[in-house]
Write a protein that holds these residues in place. Sequence first.
Motif, mmCIF file in Angstrom:
data_model
loop_
_atom_site.group_PDB
_atom_site.id
_atom_site.type_symbol
_atom_site.label_atom_id
_atom_site.label_comp_id
_atom_site.label_asym_id
_atom_site.label_seq_id
_atom_site.Cartn_x
_atom_site.Cartn_y
_atom_site.Cartn_z
ATOM 1 N N ARG B 29 0.814 -1.217 0.000
ATOM 2 C CA ARG B 29 0.000 0.000 0.000
ATOM 3 C C ARG B 29 0.850 1.272 0.000
ATOM 4 O O ARG B 29 0.485 2.267 -0.618
ATOM 5 C CB ARG B 29 -0.933 -0.008 1.225
ATOM 6 C CG ARG B 29 -1.742 1.256 1.453
ATOM 7 C CD ARG B 29 -2.803 1.420 0.381
ATOM 8 N NE ARG B 29 -3.514 2.689 0.492
ATOM 9 C CZ ARG B 29 -3.096 3.815 -0.061
ATOM 10 N NH1 ARG B 29 -1.970 3.846 -0.767
ATOM 11 N NH2 ARG B 29 -3.800 4.932 0.063
ATOM 12 N N PHE B 289 -2.235 -2.913 -5.395
ATOM 13 C CA PHE B 289 -1.136 -1.950 -5.351
ATOM 14 C C PHE B 289 0.167 -2.558 -5.864
ATOM 15 O O PHE B 289 1.248 -2.129 -5.513
ATOM 16 C CB PHE B 289 -0.981 -1.381 -3.937
ATOM 17 C CG PHE B 289 -2.006 -0.334 -3.652
ATOM 18 C CD1 PHE B 289 -1.727 1.010 -3.893
ATOM 19 C CD2 PHE B 289 -3.279 -0.671 -3.204
ATOM 20 C CE1 PHE B 289 -2.683 1.970 -3.675
ATOM 21 C CE2 PHE B 289 -4.236 0.295 -2.987
ATOM 22 C CZ PHE B 289 -3.946 1.621 -3.226
ATOM 23 N N PRO B 500 -7.817 4.627 -2.044
ATOM 24 C CA PRO B 500 -8.818 5.456 -2.723
ATOM 25 C C PRO B 500 -9.890 4.615 -3.406
ATOM 26 O O PRO B 500 -9.639 3.481 -3.798
ATOM 27 C CB PRO B 500 -7.994 6.210 -3.757
ATOM 28 C CG PRO B 500 -6.777 5.388 -3.965
ATOM 29 C CD PRO B 500 -6.506 4.676 -2.685
ATOM 30 N N GLU B 503 -13.397 6.247 -8.136
ATOM 31 C CA GLU B 503 -13.708 7.561 -8.704
ATOM 32 C C GLU B 503 -12.741 8.653 -8.242
ATOM 33 O O GLU B 503 -12.708 9.744 -8.794
ATOM 34 C CB GLU B 503 -15.158 7.966 -8.409
ATOM 35 C CG GLU B 503 -15.513 8.109 -6.950
ATOM 36 C CD GLU B 503 -16.019 6.792 -6.362
ATOM 37 O OE1 GLU B 503 -15.697 5.723 -6.937
ATOM 38 O OE2 GLU B 503 -16.718 6.842 -5.335
ATOM 39 N N GLU B 504 -11.941 8.340 -7.221
ATOM 40 C CA GLU B 504 -10.982 9.339 -6.747
ATOM 41 C C GLU B 504 -9.658 9.263 -7.499
ATOM 42 O O GLU B 504 -8.785 10.085 -7.321
ATOM 43 C CB GLU B 504 -10.702 9.121 -5.255
ATOM 44 C CG GLU B 504 -11.910 9.328 -4.383
ATOM 45 C CD GLU B 504 -11.705 8.714 -3.009
ATOM 46 O OE1 GLU B 504 -12.376 9.167 -2.086
ATOM 47 O OE2 GLU B 504 -10.878 7.796 -2.870
ATOM 48 N N ILE B 505 -9.530 8.239 -8.310
ATOM 49 C CA ILE B 505 -8.249 8.024 -8.977
ATOM 50 C C ILE B 505 -8.185 8.833 -10.273
ATOM 51 O O ILE B 505 -9.153 8.874 -11.045
ATOM 52 C CB ILE B 505 -8.037 6.521 -9.265
ATOM 53 C CG1 ILE B 505 -7.955 5.777 -7.935
ATOM 54 C CG2 ILE B 505 -6.793 6.301 -10.101
ATOM 55 C CD1 ILE B 505 -8.054 4.291 -8.049
ATOM 56 N N VAL B 506 -7.067 9.527 -10.474
ATOM 57 C CA VAL B 506 -6.893 10.334 -11.682
ATOM 58 C C VAL B 506 -6.193 9.482 -12.731
ATOM 59 O O VAL B 506 -5.139 8.907 -12.474
ATOM 60 C CB VAL B 506 -6.033 11.567 -11.381
ATOM 61 C CG1 VAL B 506 -6.029 12.498 -12.586
ATOM 62 C CG2 VAL B 506 -6.522 12.274 -10.135
ATOM 63 N N ASP B 510 -7.429 12.565 -17.816
ATOM 64 C CA ASP B 510 -8.691 12.776 -17.092
ATOM 65 C C ASP B 510 -9.158 14.217 -17.297
ATOM 66 O O ASP B 510 -9.024 15.049 -16.418
ATOM 67 C CB ASP B 510 -8.446 12.485 -15.607
ATOM 68 C CG ASP B 510 -9.761 12.432 -14.872
ATOM 69 O OD1 ASP B 510 -10.805 12.290 -15.534
ATOM 70 O OD2 ASP B 510 -9.735 12.538 -13.645
ATOM 71 N N HIS B 513 -15.361 14.856 -17.834
ATOM 72 C CA HIS B 513 -16.129 13.894 -17.050
ATOM 73 C C HIS B 513 -17.236 13.377 -17.934
ATOM 74 O O HIS B 513 -17.971 14.158 -18.530
ATOM 75 C CB HIS B 513 -16.754 14.541 -15.822
ATOM 76 C CG HIS B 513 -15.726 15.077 -14.882
ATOM 77 N ND1 HIS B 513 -15.057 14.273 -14.016
ATOM 78 C CD2 HIS B 513 -15.258 16.324 -14.711
ATOM 79 C CE1 HIS B 513 -14.212 15.017 -13.315
ATOM 80 N NE2 HIS B 513 -14.309 16.254 -13.719
ATOM 81 N N GLU B 516 -20.799 14.808 -17.298
ATOM 82 C CA GLU B 516 -21.015 16.206 -17.668
ATOM 83 C C GLU B 516 -21.422 16.323 -19.125
ATOM 84 O O GLU B 516 -22.337 17.053 -19.485
ATOM 85 C CB GLU B 516 -19.722 17.000 -17.482
ATOM 86 C CG GLU B 516 -19.652 17.722 -16.177
ATOM 87 C CD GLU B 516 -18.331 18.395 -16.012
ATOM 88 O OE1 GLU B 516 -17.838 18.971 -16.989
ATOM 89 O OE2 GLU B 516 -17.794 18.322 -14.897
#
Lengths: 528, 531
Positions: B29, B289, B500, B503-506, B510, B513, B516
């Motif tokens: 991790r 990881f 994470p 959805e928090e991972i870039v 990116d 969205h 949108e």
Amino acid sequence: MHGRVKVRTTEEEKARKEKERQEKLKIFKHAMQKIFHKRKESELDKELLELTGKVLSSNPDIYTLWNIRREILIIFAKTYESEELSQLYDAELNLTEYCLKINPKSYCAWHQREWVLTTRTDPNWEIELGLCSKYLKFDERNFHTWDYRRFVVSQCKPPLKDEFDFTTEKLLDNFSNYSAWHYRSKMLVELFPDLEGGRPIEDSHHKHELKMVQSAAFTDPDDTSAWFYQRWLLGAVRMDVQVVVYVMTPSKTTVAFSKPVDQSVVDSRTRLFHNNELLNGEWQSCSGNHYDVLWIFKSNAVVSEEVKLEFQMEDGHLQALPSIKMNETKYVGKSSISFKRKYSKPVVEELNNQLESCRQLLAMEPDNKWTLLTTTVFLHCIDAKKYHKEVLENLRTLKVIDKLRAGYYSDLITQWSVEDQLVTDYATDSLDYKIKFDEKIISLPHFQYYSHCENVDLSNQDLDSSVLPALVMLQHCKTLSLENNKLTTLNKFPQLNIEELNLRGNKRLLVEEVEQFKKNNKNCTIIF
Amino acid sequence: MDDDLPTDFQVIVVGTGMVESIVAAACSRIGKNVLHLDSSDHYGGLWASYNFDGLQKFIKEVNSDPKRQLQVYNLAEKWYIEKASAEESKAEGEEKPEDGKGEPAKKVWTQDSFAAEYRKFNIDMTPKLLFSRGPLVELLISSNIARYAEFRCVTRVLTWLSDKLMPVPCSRADVFATEAVGIVEKRQLMKMLTSIVGYNEEEMNNEFKDWNDKTFKEYLTHKGLTPNLIHYVLSAIAGGTNSMPCLEGVKECKKFLMSLGRYGNTPFLWPMYGSGELPQCFCRLCAVFGGVYCLNRPIDKVQTKTADDGKTVVTIDSKSKTLNCDHLVIGINECPKDLISPEPAESCDISKAVFITNGSIMKSDKEPLTLLRFPPLTDEDNAVTVLEVGPATGSCPKGLFVVYFITNKVKDAESDLMPIAEKIFDMSGGDQTADTEKPKCLWSLFYNVKDTSAPVASTVDSVHVCSGPDAGLDFDRAVEQAEQIFKKICPGQEFLPRAPDPEEIVFEDDVTHGPEFQREDEDAEGDAPKE
């Protein structure tokens, strides 16, 4: 470093959220604008239904939109085929259910649901009852759901026993639930009325409930919901209204009732006789309120002989009350009174058992407020007269260990001491009233019981000016002493025909105010 | 194929038991390069769950391999049902829906029907519960590993009192509902429980200053609790015996009580599909990881050498390949003896048993999940932990229950545990449809496990030895040890920080969205900001 996951920083995350929020706001404003425009143009159509639905599904509390939807549905109801209409109503129910998922305490969503079900011709109440149970599983204390459940039950009338069992189930999950206890109390009187004794609840169930609530109270004494239910159960004895005292003089006739009654009860069920002849006249409440404990009888009759009063009690019995001639022109009739609660034998047995448990506990933890209070309430309920001394002693202890509620305990002391004295006072024919116990009273409970007295001595008590309106009961009083009390103003002093009023020793009473009072009451000798 | 495996790692973990897996996840991790090996073909080692077929293999393996009998011994499997049913064809495999109270006719089980449904069994070698507010639950939440696991609440805690099974009132709702204790006792019990939870440190010290050398039972007696209540608190809630020291009892009670009210009516959670799932959850995070996994990979030799830069490197020979790492984390049962220093002291081993029955030990409306703490029958005996899990936990097919017994060994597993089994099961075999008071035992397995739970040091600083499972109820010691090992390998680093969500991972590009884009298309989607 190789293979490491890149995660948004909080700053980035914040900016992204803000951007999203702005985006949402734009869409929201646009939609609202469109909705109001369409309504203005009277375009009450399916498109508007869809638009409002979309906004509501994320903002269930915009009641205006629900109103618009109802407008549309009412119009549709006039033209649509029943099948299509039924589908529309179903869709409406689905929408409310969706909204309630977002906000289970949405007043308007619950209301919309109620409206749909009472409007459509084919409501399915079983589904509704199921929905209530489901939502009460999510939150067993949501009073909106309980309220809605009562509505549903009033419509589909399921077996009351099922509803009663439902409250049991919910209480077993978590007994800190006012709604469930309350609902239970309503079921209880419906399901198990005592057919024989005229009590509110059948003995065995009264006993069972007392047991159940004591279990809750002992499990967690700091949870108040159970205590309130217990109070309700202990108070669940029928106390019928009766006349306690009436006075007839040439100038004024008054009748005092044990509980407040309204005009219609007085008009239709109270009759005064003179020489066995019914007297005609008009009844007027003493305080001017719709409900009152003391009523004045306006009549032209001149009283010189035997006077009698009859009152038709709720249970059909006739209360006949003869009078005693106190002097040339004054007749007074008094009933025999008792503040003893009439529990059935099995319930008294149960109360004694519970008292025993309380006493055991008290021996272990003498300073536990709830145990002491419950013990005290039991003592009072079982035999107020016999345990009077112990009750007062406990209340005095409670004032010390539970300072925040000292006023409440003082009030109980006042009330129960007054009740205790009242019974003795009513055994005599005296027209004097004087507090005969050591405790200082802070209020004037049951004051109508003394409406016949001529000389009222309330000196050396802890009465403040908030009790003044109650003095209106002293319609036949000639001398009144309020010496050495805690009066601060005479503002609310009622209009009375008192000959002598003693106000000495009320240190915070302003001289100017008393002077003014003297001017306004020239017929009265005021001692200050 | 072997050539694909890189040879140099920062951390190599050998064995997929609970402690090893947590350490592997924690290292991976924070960016360590981790290789995780296991000599067998499944995860978990002694912490594993088996389906019925896997369990049969395990039994065969142990019985045929004297080396394995150093860990697991006295293995005794017994059937109480026929090999095959006389009227085979009819009811076989047919599942009758359980509709509420009306009980369907009991199915007659045979050894063959067990075999036919072997995949529906998940039988644990190390069944354990999680305290709802215990360190493992907190770790699963804080590390976000909880999303890999599912749990069920233990529905009831039972005890054995006056020769019968009794539910233990442990929560507020239980105390309210029970008719087994009187009204005054209810108050006493609640008062004892709330005061134990409520004491702050100062009050604790004050209340218990004279109780250091006394037993918990003496304390409870001193507080005026009735014998019934003492039994509930001491045996069922604190899980202790008459000799339990006072302060330990208070500590255990507090642990139990603090975990109440978070998820269900009892303080415990049980992992769906068995305790053996949990090491795998940590392995999964490790793999996410970048940890490399290799099962069926026994190791032959562990050595150390000094590299050119003066660092110590641990080398492992495995399948004629040499693997190098800075740190080796190794389960005690895989660890070469010469690396352990000093030899762990002889400790008391563990007696275990598994039973498969055709009903719950105590009937209940909904399918129960039960913890029973069985008090010692005599003064020489130990208390026995009993766990009963049903089909809803994914442990067995419908109509059956799996029951685990765990205790510290006195004589051997069968002699230690059989007397208790006889009290709560019908061990006589015979007609399964008969309406007996106790459930019929259909199959049983007794075994002893060497207690390898004591922490041991290694002779080499960069080799870290992980303990085996203990006889305790929870995973707390494993979590604690894993954190200690991690802190040694990665001093100053955070232990399993939150992983994470997707959805928090870039991702690389990116920019736009998806949603949108969609929104702009759809005119006036009623999605306003919500407060």
